[in-house]
Design an enzyme around this catalytic site. Structure first.
Site, mmCIF file in Angstrom:
data_model
loop_
_atom_site.group_PDB
_atom_site.id
_atom_site.type_symbol
_atom_site.label_atom_id
_atom_site.label_comp_id
_atom_site.label_asym_id
_atom_site.label_seq_id
_atom_site.Cartn_x
_atom_site.Cartn_y
_atom_site.Cartn_z
ATOM 1 N N SER A 86 0.707 -1.220 -0.028
ATOM 2 C CA SER A 86 -0.208 0.013 -0.144
ATOM 3 C C SER A 86 0.848 1.172 -0.001
ATOM 4 O O SER A 86 0.307 2.350 -0.390
ATOM 5 C CB SER A 86 -0.880 -0.043 1.243
ATOM 6 O OG SER A 86 -0.255 -0.543 2.352
ATOM 7 N N HIS A 103 -5.584 -3.817 -2.063
ATOM 8 C CA HIS A 103 -5.331 -2.685 -2.915
ATOM 9 C C HIS A 103 -5.399 -3.229 -4.392
ATOM 10 O O HIS A 103 -5.183 -2.658 -5.361
ATOM 11 C CB HIS A 103 -3.791 -1.976 -2.776
ATOM 12 C CG HIS A 103 -4.193 -0.847 -1.739
ATOM 13 N ND1 HIS A 103 -4.616 0.243 -1.946
ATOM 14 C CD2 HIS A 103 -3.839 -0.926 -0.487
ATOM 15 C CE1 HIS A 103 -4.777 1.067 -0.963
ATOM 16 N NE2 HIS A 103 -4.208 0.365 0.071
ATOM 17 N N LYS A 145 -12.174 -0.266 -0.504
ATOM 18 C CA LYS A 145 -11.491 0.543 -1.421
ATOM 19 C C LYS A 145 -12.280 0.521 -2.780
ATOM 20 O O LYS A 145 -12.979 1.128 -3.009
ATOM 21 C CB LYS A 145 -9.967 -0.042 -1.146
ATOM 22 C CG LYS A 145 -9.263 0.339 -0.007
ATOM 23 C CD LYS A 145 -7.808 -0.147 0.213
ATOM 24 C CE LYS A 145 -7.209 0.472 1.594
ATOM 25 N NZ LYS A 145 -6.954 -0.557 2.507
HETATM 26 C C1 LIG Z 1 -6.748 -0.729 3.738
HETATM 27 C C2 LIG Z 1 -6.141 -2.175 4.084
HETATM 28 C C3 LIG Z 1 -6.566 -3.000 5.046
HETATM 29 C C4 LIG Z 1 -7.833 -2.603 5.936
HETATM 30 O O1 LIG Z 1 -9.227 -2.491 5.274
HETATM 31 P P1 LIG Z 1 -10.495 -1.938 5.827
HETATM 32 O O2 LIG Z 1 -11.352 -2.338 5.048
HETATM 33 O O3 LIG Z 1 -10.079 -0.221 5.664
HETATM 34 O O4 LIG Z 1 -10.240 -2.288 7.423
HETATM 35 C C5 LIG Z 1 -6.124 -4.201 5.104
HETATM 36 N N1 LIG Z 1 -5.027 -4.423 4.622
HETATM 37 C C6 LIG Z 1 -4.484 -3.550 3.614
HETATM 38 C C7 LIG Z 1 -3.269 -4.044 2.711
HETATM 39 C C8 LIG Z 1 -5.013 -2.564 3.295
HETATM 40 O O5 LIG Z 1 -4.376 -1.440 2.644
#
Ligand SMILES: *Cc1c(COP(=O)(O)O)cnc(C)c1O
Length: 389
Positions: free
Chosen positions: A177, A205, A236
């Protein structure tokens, strides 16, 4: 130190922050403190967070199922819309089964601690997301960390430790990320087979971004059916909220009995489930959304590269603009906001010292004109701060 003293220390260290207040929906331009700025910080990759089709389905579900699920999933919070969502996710990810959780963060906590135990080993990439680190901490398994994406290091750990443990779980982000680079999944899967390990990919992602119709990083590498646990988020690219794991039918049923967030925390909102199902329908029926995302990301990254910026190792729409110095990066981000661009400053300890960066997220929502305008502002601001010359 008490809380007050700890807070003073955060302020003295210049790492204290409060989140900005966004007045309105997640769009390409947003209002912050009465000012309209170009939003280059959200994970709303495809513009689904405020999409009329998702909103319509959520409203219908609100009328049918109400605002809350009423109980944890394993008692009486398991509505038909939740079962339908699990099945649709399994189909989308081309896996046997899927199971949804309240968020991506909660998914990692609930899955990792359930699937390994004392006598097992977790081997984790050095740059894995915080929710994986927390999930690993909650489990009773031992852990080993390999250097970021370093397959020689991973194999050395396997050679040294595999025989001392019952189950070994290799965990990686699919897309990292903070840098936007991809895990070497083909090699991880090969090593996992060679050393008889389980594999776990966090594709927060990657889903909705990579692979056929946004099926994710595993699909991108043609490894469908070869990764044991594919975790993802629904917050996301999918634009709503929630998390899931795609896995075998047995693993799903085991988690329904042993994963603590499913046993002790109320189920996902039924209206969220309905909106997510619509997002999957849209992705499955057209690649226009992912195409627009990549088209915009490629356009924006090309502009920044032409200006001479260092975009690190990014292979995805995640666009890190590496600055180096922490204080300069924060100053850069503040000036960008004043000049009309909302970006995220990412500094130590989220990334290693002296690799501070601005992270920019072009999405399918942006117009080319907005991206061009943002790139020009970024360039002028960086020149003023002598980040580039
Ligand atoms: C954003 C993210 C999460 C968490 O996801 P949420 O639904 O916002 O709790 C977990 N792992 C990675 C790699 C992320 O980028």
């Amino acid at each position: 130190m008490n809380i007050k003293e700890k807070l003073e220390k955060l302020k003295a260290d210049k790492v204290f922050k409060l989140p900005p207040v966004i007045d309105g929906a997640s769009e390409a331009e947003i209002n912050i403190a009465g000012k309209k700025v170009i939003n280059l910080s959200s994970n709303n990759y495809l513009g689904f967070a405020n999409h009329p089709r998702l909103i319509k389905k959520a409203k219908i579900a609100l009328d049918k199922f109400g605002v809350g699920a009423g109980a944890v999933r394993t008692i009486v919070g398991n509505m038909s819309i939740h079962e339908e969502l699990d099945q649709r996710l399994a189909k989308f990810k081309k896996e046997e089964a899927a199971l949804t959780f309240q968020s991506g963060y909660v998914s990692n906590l609930g899955i990792i601690q359930a699937i390994v135990e004392r006598g097992d080993l977790i081997i984790s990439d050095q740059l894995n997301h915080a929710s994986i680190i927390d999930g690993v901490r909650l489990s009773r398994a031992d852990k080993a960390i390999y250097q970021h994406n370093d397959m020689v290091d991973l194999e050395n750990i396997l050679k040294e430790k595999r025989s001392h443990y019952n189950n070994v779980l290799i965990i990686t982000d699919g897309v990292f990320s903070m840098d936007g680079d991809l895990a070497n999944l083909p090699e991880i899967v090969r090593l996992a087979k060679k050393y008889n390990c389980l594999t776990y990919v966090d594709d927060a992602h990657g889903s909705g971004v990579l692979g056929e119709n946004g099926r994710g990083t595993v699909d991108h590498f043609n490894l469908n059916g070869q990764v044991d646990f594919i975790m993802g988020t629904l917050s996301k690219a999918i634009g709503v909220v929630g998390g899931y794991v795609a896995c075998s039918k047995e693993a799903r049923e085991f988690l329904l009995n042993r994963s603590r967030p499913l046993l002790f925390s109320t189920t996902l909102l039924p209206s969220a489930a309905a909106a997510i199902i619509e997002a999957l329908t849209m992705l499955e029926s057209s690649n226009e959304y992912t195409k627009k995302l990549w088209d915009n990301a490629n356009y924006f990254k090309a502009l920044l590269l032409e200006f001479g910026f260092d975009l690190g190792k990014s292979e995805t729409p995640i666009t890190p603009l590496i600055v180096g110095d922490e204080a300069l990066t924060i100053e850069f981000s503040e000036q960008l906001l004043a000049n009309g661009v909302f970006s995220s400053a990412i500094v130590y300890p989220t990334v290693p010292l002296k690799t501070a960066r601005i992270r920019l997220m072009p999405t399918a929502l942006h117009t080319k004109a907005q991206l061009k305008k943002a790139a020009d502002i970024i360039y002028r601001t960086a020149l003023g701060l002598e980040i580039i010359t």
